[in-house]
Write a protein that holds these residues in place. Structure first.
Motif, PDB file in Angstrom:
ATOM      1  N   LEU A   1      34.605  38.012  43.633  1.00 19.70           N
ATOM      2  CA  LEU A   1      33.164  38.287  43.583  1.00 19.70           C
ATOM      3  C   LEU A   1      32.780  39.184  44.757  1.00 19.70           C
ATOM      4  N   ALA A   2      32.092  40.263  44.468  1.00 17.35           N
ATOM      5  CA  ALA A   2      31.691  41.205  45.514  1.00 17.35           C
ATOM      6  C   ALA A   2      30.841  40.518  46.576  1.00 17.35           C
ATOM      7  N   LEU A   3      30.000  39.569  46.179  1.00 18.27           N
ATOM      8  CA  LEU A   3      29.143  38.864  47.129  1.00 18.27           C
ATOM      9  C   LEU A   3      29.974  38.128  48.180  1.00 18.27           C
ATOM     10  N   ILE A   4      31.062  37.500  47.753  1.00 17.94           N
ATOM     11  CA  ILE A   4      31.940  36.802  48.693  1.00 17.94           C
ATOM     12  C   ILE A   4      32.565  37.806  49.657  1.00 17.94           C
ATOM     13  N   GLN A   5      33.077  38.914  49.111  1.00 20.61           N
ATOM     14  CA  GLN A   5      33.678  39.947  49.947  1.00 20.61           C
ATOM     15  C   GLN A   5      32.668  40.504  50.961  1.00 20.61           C
ATOM     16  N   GLU A   6      31.450  40.766  50.500  1.00 29.75           N
ATOM     17  CA  GLU A   6      30.413  41.314  51.383  1.00 29.75           C
ATOM     18  C   GLU A   6      30.026  40.317  52.472  1.00 29.75           C
TER      19      GLU A   6
ATOM     20  N   ALA B   1      11.208  49.725  40.861  1.00 21.37           N
ATOM     21  CA  ALA B   1      12.504  49.841  41.531  1.00 21.37           C
ATOM     22  C   ALA B   1      13.589  49.283  40.615  1.00 21.37           C
ATOM     23  N   LEU B   2      14.777  49.830  40.758  1.00 21.31           N
ATOM     24  CA  LEU B   2      15.936  49.357  40.010  1.00 21.31           C
ATOM     25  C   LEU B   2      17.061  49.116  40.993  1.00 21.31           C
ATOM     26  N   VAL B   3      17.713  47.969  40.879  1.00 20.02           N
ATOM     27  CA  VAL B   3      18.831  47.640  41.757  1.00 20.02           C
ATOM     28  C   VAL B   3      20.019  47.299  40.881  1.00 20.02           C
ATOM     29  N   LEU B   4      21.176  47.831  41.242  1.00 13.36           N
ATOM     30  CA  LEU B   4      22.410  47.542  40.537  1.00 13.36           C
ATOM     31  C   LEU B   4      23.323  46.781  41.478  1.00 13.36           C
ATOM     32  N   TRP B   5      23.655  45.542  41.119  1.00 13.19           N
ATOM     33  CA  TRP B   5      24.529  44.722  41.940  1.00 13.19           C
ATOM     34  C   TRP B   5      25.926  44.729  41.349  1.00 13.19           C
ATOM     35  N   ARG B   6      26.906  45.073  42.164  1.00 13.57           N
ATOM     36  CA  ARG B   6      28.308  44.986  41.750  1.00 13.57           C
ATOM     37  C   ARG B   6      28.720  43.521  41.871  1.00 13.57           C
ATOM     38  N   LEU B   7      29.240  42.963  40.800  1.00 11.38           N
ATOM     39  CA  LEU B   7      29.601  41.554  40.805  1.00 11.38           C
ATOM     40  C   LEU B   7      31.049  41.296  41.193  1.00 11.38           C
ATOM     41  N   TRP B   8      31.942  42.141  40.736  1.00 10.91           N
ATOM     42  CA  TRP B   8      33.368  41.919  40.951  1.00 10.91           C
ATOM     43  C   TRP B   8      33.958  43.024  41.807  1.00 10.91           C
ATOM     44  N   GLN B   9      34.778  42.645  42.729  1.00 12.93           N
ATOM     45  CA  GLN B   9      35.468  43.583  43.604  1.00 12.93           C
ATOM     46  C   GLN B   9      36.802  43.917  42.954  1.00 12.93           C
ATOM     47  N   GLN B  10      36.963  45.114  42.449  1.00 18.27           N
ATOM     48  CA  GLN B  10      38.167  45.485  41.728  1.00 18.27           C
ATOM     49  C   GLN B  10      39.211  46.154  42.611  1.00 18.27           C
ATOM     50  N   GLU B  11      38.770  47.004  43.510  1.00 17.57           N
ATOM     51  CA  GLU B  11      39.709  47.867  44.204  1.00 17.57           C
ATOM     52  C   GLU B  11      40.386  47.245  45.422  1.00 17.57           C
TER      53      GLU B  11
ATOM     54  N   SER C   1      34.894  24.637  57.834  1.00 22.76           N
ATOM     55  CA  SER C   1      35.382  23.981  56.628  1.00 22.76           C
ATOM     56  C   SER C   1      34.509  24.290  55.422  1.00 22.76           C
ATOM     57  N   THR C   2      33.327  24.854  55.652  1.00 21.21           N
ATOM     58  CA  THR C   2      32.450  25.221  54.531  1.00 21.21           C
ATOM     59  C   THR C   2      32.442  26.724  54.379  1.00 21.21           C
ATOM     60  N   PRO C   3      32.322  27.212  53.131  1.00 19.32           N
ATOM     61  CA  PRO C   3      32.327  28.677  52.889  1.00 19.32           C
ATOM     62  C   PRO C   3      31.158  29.375  53.532  1.00 19.32           C
TER      63      PRO C   3
ATOM     64  N   ILE D   1      41.104  33.672  49.291  1.00 17.39           N
ATOM     65  CA  ILE D   1      41.651  33.092  48.054  1.00 17.39           C
ATOM     66  C   ILE D   1      41.866  31.595  48.216  1.00 17.39           C
ATOM     67  N   LYS D   2      42.370  31.174  49.354  1.00 15.70           N
ATOM     68  CA  LYS D   2      42.609  29.740  49.591  1.00 15.70           C
ATOM     69  C   LYS D   2      41.306  28.949  49.494  1.00 15.70           C
ATOM     70  N   ARG D   3      40.247  29.506  50.044  1.00 10.82           N
ATOM     71  CA  ARG D   3      38.979  28.798  50.053  1.00 10.82           C
ATOM     72  C   ARG D   3      38.246  28.882  48.711  1.00 10.82           C
ATOM     73  N   TRP D   4      38.293  30.032  48.055  1.00 14.67           N
ATOM     74  CA  TRP D   4      37.470  30.269  46.863  1.00 14.67           C
ATOM     75  C   TRP D   4      38.251  30.349  45.560  1.00 14.67           C
ATOM     76  N   ARG D   5      39.561  30.409  45.608  1.00 13.08           N
ATOM     77  CA  ARG D   5      40.447  30.688  44.472  1.00 13.08           C
ATOM     78  C   ARG D   5      40.252  32.128  44.021  1.00 13.08           C
ATOM     79  N   LEU D   6      41.233  32.656  43.304  1.00 15.10           N
ATOM     80  CA  LEU D   6      41.278  34.088  43.040  1.00 15.10           C
ATOM     81  C   LEU D   6      40.065  34.616  42.283  1.00 15.10           C
ATOM     82  N   GLU D   7      39.657  33.977  41.210  1.00 15.35           N
ATOM     83  CA  GLU D   7      38.542  34.522  40.418  1.00 15.35           C
ATOM     84  C   GLU D   7      37.262  34.629  41.239  1.00 15.35           C
ATOM     85  N   ARG D   8      36.897  33.577  41.951  1.00 12.26           N
ATOM     86  CA  ARG D   8      35.678  33.626  42.772  1.00 12.26           C
ATOM     87  C   ARG D   8      35.864  34.519  43.992  1.00 12.26           C
TER      88      ARG D   8
END
Length: 74
Positions: A51-56, A23-33, A72-74, A41-48
């Protein structure tokens, strides 16, 4: 089975994992669109926050109406 090999894509936007069971899995790391919400953003700052994982995770929480008592925790 576990991951046999893993590699980042040349542009660094995704991670590919090859598994022992052919099996092959491709994970998208960054959410661009999509711009992250100000809450994320307030909780994680812009760069983090990009991350697609945070968005998901936030989408899963929203779509499944999951409430977290201690927000209070992510």
């Amino acid at each position: 089975g576990g991951v046999a090999h893993a590699r980042f894509t040349p542009d660094g936007q995704a991670l590919a994992g090859a598994y022992w069971d052919n099996a092959l899995v491709l994970w998208r790391l960054w959410q661009q669109e999509v711009d992250p919400s100000p809450e994320i953003i307030k909780r994680w700052r812009l760069e983090r926050a990009r991350l697609a994982l945070i968005q998901e995770a936030y989408a899963f929480r929203r779509d499944n109406q999951i409430q977290i008592e201690d927000d209070s925790t992510p």
